[in-house]
Write a protein that holds these residues in place. Structure first.
Motif, short mmCIF file in Angstrom:
data_model
loop_
_atom_site.label_atom_id
_atom_site.label_comp_id
_atom_site.label_asym_id
_atom_site.label_seq_id
_atom_site.Cartn_x
_atom_site.Cartn_y
_atom_site.Cartn_z
N UNK A 156 0.81 -1.21 0.00
CA UNK A 156 0.00 0.00 0.00
C UNK A 156 0.84 1.25 0.00
N UNK A 157 1.90 1.26 0.80
CA UNK A 157 2.82 2.40 0.82
C UNK A 157 3.46 2.59 -0.55
N UNK A 158 3.94 1.49 -1.11
CA UNK A 158 4.66 1.58 -2.39
C UNK A 158 3.77 2.07 -3.52
N UNK A 194 -0.71 5.85 5.06
CA UNK A 194 0.57 6.18 5.67
C UNK A 194 1.50 6.84 4.65
N UNK A 195 1.52 6.30 3.44
CA UNK A 195 2.34 6.91 2.39
C UNK A 195 1.91 8.33 2.10
N UNK A 196 0.61 8.55 2.02
CA UNK A 196 0.11 9.90 1.76
C UNK A 196 0.43 10.85 2.91
N UNK A 197 0.36 10.33 4.14
CA UNK A 197 0.64 11.18 5.30
C UNK A 197 2.09 11.65 5.30
N UNK A 230 2.61 20.07 5.09
CA UNK A 230 1.35 19.95 5.80
C UNK A 230 1.55 19.14 7.08
N UNK A 231 0.59 19.25 7.96
CA UNK A 231 0.65 18.46 9.19
C UNK A 231 -0.03 17.12 8.93
N UNK A 232 0.70 16.01 8.99
CA UNK A 232 0.09 14.71 8.67
C UNK A 232 -0.95 14.30 9.71
N UNK A 233 -2.03 13.72 9.26
CA UNK A 233 -3.12 13.30 10.14
C UNK A 233 -3.14 11.79 10.27
#
Length: 334
Positions: free
Chosen positions: A83-85, A300-303, A311-314
């Protein structure tokens, strides 16, 4: 047929389109378009020709994200990393995977921190971090996101493990089972201690609220062999419990396999519920608690990328759901 303006082609072309045209994966495109990466000269030339024909421009800044995983080849970890990749590759970014499941390898990683200066961000997959390890990661001064675990002060992408376990046991109680055993991860295994405690608490709460008995707890681990061992332990008891909740599908699959080999009818004599919705759960007709593992990796990758953009990751808590299949049924009369 109206010609598409060149500026439209440039706007639409992305790494996936380049990959399709070149006949390679998006990750290979990302590597081929950067200098000093391990790609053959023929592949690099083919990718660059495809990119040029589409008007694809390499982003001015590419990121490298390191991922720490305890057991990269096991299903949960592999799904999360995939998913991250998928997110990183779509944006032309790179992933570095580190196995921190082996104690010696883990100690070496935190002693040497090979990601220093090489990774722009870090994702920790289902791995508890102690104070010394946390301090080492803090010293890297890069965004850190956690999948399936917790790390104070860092965004977490995961599920409510306690609620998921509670749902599994409530399903068994609703079928009429009065005693539910637990096939547990090893509570002394520090890396997964938080998940173990949460799922054990959910198991206990569902039984306590219904007034049903807590069955035996078998701390055997998370893989198929652990399920085999759990089945052996249950078969040695004077009386089998009528239901078992296993903290992972892999352990549940081993449990079901060994019970059936011993002549125990599942679910006729013993009902079994797993956790995860492993890719083999449907094949084995296993009742389970499904969690969106691949999606957790994507988020997680997008964060991490959001943090790199300023940006502040959520964090995010994703839902689980009960998937009823053929390993659970009302208890038979004894």
């Amino acid at each position: 047929m109206t010609d598409v303006p060149v500026r439209e082609v440039v706007r639409r072309a992305g790494v996936r389109r380049v990959a399709e045209l070149a006949g390679v994966s998006p990750a290979t495109v990302s590597r081929a378009l950067r200098e000093g990466t391990p790609v053959s000269a023929e592949t690099r030339a083919r990718v660059r020709r495809a990119a040029a024909s589409l008007g694809y421009v390499v982003p001015a800044r590419t990121a490298t994200v390191a991922v720490l995983a305890r057991f990269p080849t096991r299903w949960f970890f592999a799904e999360a990393v995939a998913g991250v990749e998928s997110v990183l590759a779509a944006g032309g970014h790179a992933l570095q995977l580190y196995n921190v499941g082996d104690p010696d390898g883990r100690a070496h990683f935190f002693d040497t921190l090979p990601v220093r200066g090489r990774a722009d961000g870090l994702i920790v997959v289902a791995t508890a971090i102690d104070e010394a390890e946390r301090a080492a990661l803090d010293g890297l001064d890069v965004p850190v996101v956690v999948v399936g675990g917790t790390m104070p002060g860092r965004p977490r992408i995961g599920i409510d493990d306690r609620a998921g376990a509670r749902t599994a046991v409530r399903h068994l109680v609703g079928l009429g089972h009065t005693e539910v055993a637990l096939v547990s991860f090893d509570e002394d295994e520090a890396c997964g201690r938080e998940t173990t405690r949460a799922r054990r608490a959910g198991w206990a709460e569902a039984l306590d609220e219904s007034g049903r008995a807590r069955g035996p707890v078998l701390e055997v681990g998370a893989d198929v062999e652990a399920g085999d061992a759990a089945a052996g332990a249950l078969l040695s008891l004077p009386r089998l419990p009528t239901a078992v909740f296993a903290m992972s599908d892999e352990a549940a699959l081993g449990l079901v396999r060994t019970l059936r080999r011993a002549g125990v009818d599942v679910p006729g004599s013993v009902s079994v519920v797993g956790f995860d919705d492993h890719e083999m759960a449907a094949v084995a007709d296993l009742t389970t608690i499904a969690q969106p593992v691949h999606r957790q990796g994507e988020l997680a990758g997008r964060a991490v990328l959001a943090a790199l953009d300023g940006a502040r990751p959520e964090g995010a808590q994703l839902p689980t759901r009960l998937v009823v299949r053929g390993t659970t049924a009302p208890p038979a009369r004894r």
